[in-house]
Design a protein around this motif. Structure first.
Motif, PDB file in Angstrom:
ATOM      1  N   GLY A  42       0.793  -1.225   0.000  1.00 23.46           N
ATOM      2  CA  GLY A  42       0.000   0.000   0.000  1.00 23.46           C
ATOM      3  C   GLY A  42       0.826   1.275   0.000  1.00 23.46           C
ATOM      4  N   TYR A  43       2.128   1.163   0.221  1.00 24.32           N
ATOM      5  CA  TYR A  43       2.980   2.357   0.141  1.00 24.32           C
ATOM      6  C   TYR A  43       3.420   2.610  -1.305  1.00 24.32           C
ATOM      7  N   ASP A  44       2.659   2.078  -2.219  1.00 29.44           N
ATOM      8  CA  ASP A  44       2.857   2.317  -3.650  1.00 29.44           C
ATOM      9  C   ASP A  44       1.456   2.528  -4.211  1.00 29.44           C
TER      10      ASP A  44
ATOM     11  N   ASN B 186       5.862  10.996  -1.360  1.00 29.72           N
ATOM     12  CA  ASN B 186       7.250  11.125  -1.817  1.00 29.72           C
ATOM     13  C   ASN B 186       7.384  10.391  -3.152  1.00 29.72           C
ATOM     14  N   HIS B 187       6.531   9.362  -3.288  1.00 36.10           N
ATOM     15  CA  HIS B 187       6.562   8.534  -4.495  1.00 36.10           C
ATOM     16  C   HIS B 187       5.151   8.040  -4.773  1.00 36.10           C
ATOM     17  N   SER B 188       4.935   7.563  -5.993  1.00 30.91           N
ATOM     18  CA  SER B 188       3.659   6.902  -6.298  1.00 30.91           C
ATOM     19  C   SER B 188       4.000   5.445  -6.631  1.00 30.91           C
TER      20      SER B 188
ATOM     21  N   TYR C  48      13.828   6.261  -4.453  1.00 35.13           N
ATOM     22  CA  TYR C  48      14.545   6.085  -3.187  1.00 35.13           C
ATOM     23  C   TYR C  48      14.148   4.761  -2.510  1.00 35.13           C
ATOM     24  N   PHE C  49      12.925   4.316  -2.766  1.00 37.67           N
ATOM     25  CA  PHE C  49      12.507   3.025  -2.199  1.00 37.67           C
ATOM     26  C   PHE C  49      12.616   1.979  -3.328  1.00 37.67           C
ATOM     27  N   SER C  50      11.617   1.154  -3.561  1.00 43.03           N
ATOM     28  CA  SER C  50      11.811   0.110  -4.578  1.00 43.03           C
ATOM     29  C   SER C  50      11.578   0.682  -5.976  1.00 43.03           C
TER      30      SER C  50
ATOM     31  N   PHE D 174      -3.315  13.844   8.911  1.00 38.79           N
ATOM     32  CA  PHE D 174      -2.485  13.239   7.872  1.00 38.79           C
ATOM     33  C   PHE D 174      -1.126  12.879   8.438  1.00 38.79           C
ATOM     34  N   ARG D 175      -0.681  11.690   8.113  1.00 36.85           N
ATOM     35  CA  ARG D 175       0.699  11.297   8.390  1.00 36.85           C
ATOM     36  C   ARG D 175       1.383  11.266   7.024  1.00 36.85           C
ATOM     37  N   LEU D 176       2.437  12.053   6.887  1.00 38.66           N
ATOM     38  CA  LEU D 176       3.087  12.194   5.587  1.00 38.66           C
ATOM     39  C   LEU D 176       4.247  11.210   5.496  1.00 38.66           C
ATOM     40  N   ASP D 177       4.048  10.214   4.667  1.00 39.93           N
ATOM     41  CA  ASP D 177       5.030   9.139   4.555  1.00 39.93           C
ATOM     42  C   ASP D 177       6.331   9.644   3.920  1.00 39.93           C
ATOM     43  N   ALA D 178       7.453   9.347   4.554  1.00 42.85           N
ATOM     44  CA  ALA D 178       8.788   9.603   3.986  1.00 42.85           C
ATOM     45  C   ALA D 178       8.941  11.032   3.472  1.00 42.85           C
ATOM     46  N   PHE D 179       8.171  11.946   4.033  1.00 37.72           N
ATOM     47  CA  PHE D 179       8.112  13.263   3.417  1.00 37.72           C
ATOM     48  C   PHE D 179       9.410  14.050   3.545  1.00 37.72           C
TER      49      PHE D 179
ATOM     50  N   SER E  85       4.837  14.320  10.172  1.00 38.08           N
ATOM     51  CA  SER E  85       5.643  13.846   9.067  1.00 38.08           C
ATOM     52  C   SER E  85       6.501  12.698   9.555  1.00 38.08           C
ATOM     53  N   GLU E  86       6.630  11.675   8.743  1.00 32.80           N
ATOM     54  CA  GLU E  86       7.495  10.569   9.130  1.00 32.80           C
ATOM     55  C   GLU E  86       8.940  11.029   9.037  1.00 32.80           C
ATOM     56  N   GLY E  87       9.670  10.941  10.123  1.00 27.52           N
ATOM     57  CA  GLY E  87      11.058  11.405  10.152  1.00 27.52           C
ATOM     58  C   GLY E  87      11.096  12.860  10.577  1.00 27.52           C
TER      59      GLY E  87
ATOM     60  N   HIS F 192       4.862  -0.292  11.984  1.00 28.93           N
ATOM     61  CA  HIS F 192       4.831  -1.372  10.989  1.00 28.93           C
ATOM     62  C   HIS F 192       6.182  -1.561  10.300  1.00 28.93           C
ATOM     63  N   ASP F 193       7.150  -0.721  10.605  1.00 32.02           N
ATOM     64  CA  ASP F 193       8.489  -0.869  10.003  1.00 32.02           C
ATOM     65  C   ASP F 193       9.469  -1.500  10.987  1.00 32.02           C
ATOM     66  N   GLN F 194       8.955  -2.020  12.075  1.00 33.56           N
ATOM     67  CA  GLN F 194       9.806  -2.591  13.116  1.00 33.56           C
ATOM     68  C   GLN F 194       9.319  -3.985  13.475  1.00 33.56           C
TER      69      GLN F 194
ATOM     70  N   SER G  14      13.036  -8.329  11.011  1.00 29.65           N
ATOM     71  CA  SER G  14      12.162  -8.105   9.851  1.00 29.65           C
ATOM     72  C   SER G  14      10.859  -7.383  10.207  1.00 29.65           C
ATOM     73  N   ARG G  15      10.435  -6.545   9.280  1.00 32.31           N
ATOM     74  CA  ARG G  15       9.165  -5.836   9.455  1.00 32.31           C
ATOM     75  C   ARG G  15       7.980  -6.803   9.463  1.00 32.31           C
ATOM     76  N   ASP G  16       8.148  -7.974   8.822  1.00 32.77           N
ATOM     77  CA  ASP G  16       7.043  -8.939   8.828  1.00 32.77           C
ATOM     78  C   ASP G  16       6.670  -9.357  10.253  1.00 32.77           C
TER      79      ASP G  16
ATOM     80  N   GLY H 279       6.258  -7.531  12.684  1.00 31.75           N
ATOM     81  CA  GLY H 279       5.285  -6.571  13.209  1.00 31.75           C
ATOM     82  C   GLY H 279       4.006  -6.512  12.403  1.00 31.75           C
ATOM     83  N   ARG H 280       3.853  -7.422  11.441  1.00 31.50           N
ATOM     84  CA  ARG H 280       2.688  -7.329  10.553  1.00 31.50           C
ATOM     85  C   ARG H 280       1.836  -8.590  10.570  1.00 31.50           C
ATOM     86  N   THR H 281       2.139  -9.527  11.453  1.00 28.48           N
ATOM     87  CA  THR H 281       1.371 -10.778  11.456  1.00 28.48           C
ATOM     88  C   THR H 281      -0.063 -10.479  11.905  1.00 28.48           C
TER      89      THR H 281
HETATM   90  C1  NOJ Z   1       7.900   4.532   5.228  1.00 30.77           C
HETATM   91  C2  NOJ Z   1       6.814   3.571   5.542  1.00 30.77           C
HETATM   92  O1  NOJ Z   1       6.571   3.604   6.919  1.00 30.77           O
HETATM   93  C3  NOJ Z   1       7.289   2.230   5.046  1.00 30.77           C
HETATM   94  O2  NOJ Z   1       6.446   1.182   5.460  1.00 30.77           O
HETATM   95  C4  NOJ Z   1       7.397   2.277   3.562  1.00 30.77           C
HETATM   96  O3  NOJ Z   1       7.958   1.065   3.110  1.00 30.77           O
HETATM   97  C5  NOJ Z   1       8.298   3.429   3.109  1.00 30.77           C
HETATM   98  N1  NOJ Z   1       8.022   4.645   3.819  1.00 30.77           N
HETATM   99  C6  NOJ Z   1       8.082   3.712   1.660  1.00 30.77           C
HETATM  100  O4  NOJ Z   1       6.821   4.291   1.484  1.00 30.77           O
END
Ligand code: NOJ
Length: 578
Positions: free
Chosen positions: A90-92, A130-132, A191-193, A225-230, A281-283, A348-350, A434-436, A438-440
């Motif tokens: 969902g981050y895409d 930050n990305h689509s 910057y990501f995948s 709003f939480r701004l991802d990777a902004f 904002s994230e970060g 969810h990233d931990q 792994s982030r997984d 934290g996602r079970t």
């Molecule tokens: C941060 C999100 O928290 C993370 O889950 C995601 O993989 C990256 N940004 C890319 O959107």
């Protein structure tokens, strides 16, 4: 006449003659709902599946609204629910105004939002700009031709100029953030995948698109709003060479680049200031100065900082309490009079909080989970509680890479292999970090798939669902879950826990994290034993522990607090004075 005036004056003050005047509560500057909020982070893919496809969905959330209300939380940060091919869960995003099919429909969303609001719960949306997704119509068009009207929505490097200056990708299996696209003989930046091309914020049309998207959701009535990777959104579009090895400290080169504050001020003017919404904002940038520039009220940008230094403390090798005290204390001091922080130990990233910060062996798991929840809910800053941590959900064992789902894990594995890493050591680490983890799926019952789904869950359910589940903990008065509910009530009802000044006590104690929170005449003491042994503490003579407000052990069976010892992972909040 004179007496009459005195009586009138006393009545206006709310006191009658002959009684001791009540102390007026201290005036609190900058009071707002988002500072007082208890935020629950809900990962929709893993929360509750209502239709048996193995994936959590919006109707699943609707089914559990009463549960969410019972937690005493007041806001939910929902990870992305927009249409997405799910390269990164969902981050895409491929349609910022559409709901991911697996999650439901827009009318499900509307019912969910209404149900939350009816229960006094606000909704914070995750905005991923930050990305689509590479499948977003903007990118499909942009990549089709150099003349596309959307070409300049993304970052391109024409191949006739040679190879672009190296950029590090956080998720790419080769580590390279430029991907060659033969259709137009150019590289695009991610910057990501590679499935997440970076949007070009320098283009005013992109910015306007984003403000329109945010307005669409604000008009629907969302509350933040939480701004991802902004922090990565602004880029130097001359793409200069960075020094060799920059990726070891890439934040210095990627975060808070020129232009970012201008974009945030514009976003604030165009959207945020027009609605009663909170923003995070994230970060929080490269240093305190950056963090303040993001969130200090007079900057008119965002509301609260979400900094990683705290959550990043535990490593595979462990962590020490001194570092934790030092980091959380430093951030608190820095934001004591200006700005506002988020407090969290997981997301969810931990990997899971209790496995990283506590002791997830069965005999210590519940106490340490409750202690960690006590910490989050007794610090200054808005608490963010991650789904499942109200039960003490733990990491799980995943031995083979085929069991993992996360793109970061899978591409990280490929990268390590191509670099000739020791793969047994890599897998051992991954299993823990792994982030997984934290996602079970959320553990609702001890039944099949923990009551999460009637189908095949998208990620395996943890085997410990038999003991760690909502149904069981709901009935046990001393459970992690019921302790969490008591904590949220205490927090909500206590200005001192929300706004009070933080001061460390018994600073050098290697096992116990003790601090006071003070507001006007009110003061509470927090005592947390971060070890799996009994441990002693010593308080200055001026601090005499009084009534317990909350204890994760049965208070009646405990030694009085002035005895100066705590049981393993015991967590107490008490008043001061007898
Ligand atoms: C941060 C999100 O928290 C993370 O889950 C995601 O993989 C990256 N940004 C890319 O959107």
């Amino acid at each position: 006449m004179k007496n009459y005036l005195i009586v009138l004056f006393a009545l206006l003050l709310g006191v009658s003659c002959g009684e001791t005047p009540e102390k007026a509560p201290p005036a609190i500057a900058g009071k707002t709902w988002w500072k007082e909020a208890v935020i629950y982070q809900l990962y929709p893919r893993s929360f509750k599946d209502s239709d048996g496809d193995g994936v959590g969905d919006l109707n699943g959330i609707i089914q559990e609204l009463d549960y969410l209300q019972s937690l005493g939380i007041t806001a939910i940060w929902l990870n992305p629910i927009y249409s997405s091919p799910n390269a990164d869960n969902g981050y895409d995003v491929s349609d910022y105004r559409g709901i991911m099919e697996e999650f439901g429909t827009m009318s499900d969303f509307d019912r969910m939002l209404q149900g939350m609001h009816e229960r006094g719960i606000r909704l914070i949306m995750d905005i991923v700009v930050n990305h689509s997704s590479e499948e977003h119509p903007w990118f499909l068009s942009a990549r089709s031709s150099r003349d596309s009207p959307y070409r300049d929505y993304y970052h391109w490097w024409p191949a006739e100029k040679g190879v672009p200056p190296y950029r590090y990708s956080l998720f790419d299996a080769t580590g390279n953030a430029w991907k060659f696209d033969s259709v137009t003989n150019a590289y695009y930046l991610h910057y990501f995948s590679a499935q997440q091309p970076d949007l070009k914020w320098e283009n005013p049309e992109v910015r306007q698109e984003v403000y329109d998207i945010m307005t669409f959701w604000a008009e629907k009535g969302v509350d933040g709003f939480r701004l991802d990777a902004f922090q990565f959104a602004a880029k130097d579009t001359t793409y200069p060479e960075f020094p060799e090895g920059f990726e070891k400290d890439f934040i210095q080169y990627y975060a808070m680049q020129d232009g970012l504050h201008g974009y945030l001020k514009e976003m604030n003017r165009e959207v945020l200031s027009r609605y009663d919404v909170m923003s995070v904002s994230e970060g929080a940038g490269r240093n305190f100065e950056d963090a303040h520039m993001l969130v200090d009220a007079d900057r008119e940008e965002l509301d609260m900082a979400y900094a990683f230094e705290g959550v990043d403390i535990p490593k595979y090798e462990g962590y020490d309490l001194d570092t934790m005290k030092e980091v959380f204390g430093r951030w608190d001091a820095e934001f004591a009079t200006q700005g506002w922080l988020s407090i969290f130990l997981a997301n969810h990233d931990q990997a899971r909080m209790v496995s990283r910060w506590g002791d997830d062996r069965p005999e210590f798991r519940d106490a340490s989970a409750s202690l960690l929840n006590t910490f989050i809910l007794s610090m200054r800053g808005t608490p963010y509680c991650y789904y499942g941590d109200e039960l003490g959900m733990t990491n799980m064992d995943m031995d083979s890479i085929s069991e993992y789902n996360d793109i970061a894990a899978i591409n990280g594995y490929e990268k390590a292999r191509s670099e000739g890493a020791d793969m047994a050591a890599f897998m051992e680490r991954l299993n823990f970090t792994s982030r997984d983890n934290g996602r079970t799926p959320m553990q609702w019952t001890d039944g099949p798939h923990a009551g999460f789904t009637t189908g095949e869950p998208w990620l395996p359910v943890n085997e410990n669902k038999d003991r760690i589940n909502v149904a069981r903990q709901d009935t046990l008065p001393g459970s992690v879950l019921n302790h969490f509910r008591k904590l949220t009530r205490l927090r909500r009802e206590s200005d001192v826990l929300i706004y009070g000044a933080y001061e460390l006590v018994d600073a050098g104690n290697p096992d116990i994290y003790a601090y006071t929170r003070s507001l006007g005449d009110e003061q509470v003491l927090v005592l947390l034993n971060f070890s799996s042994e009994a441990a002693g503490y010593s308080l200055p003579g001026s601090l005499v522990p009084g009534n317990r407000l909350i204890d994760n052990y049965d208070p009646d069976a405990m030694a009085p607090l002035d005895a100066g010892t705590l049981r393993p992972w015991q967590a107490v909040i008490c008043k001061l004075g007898r």
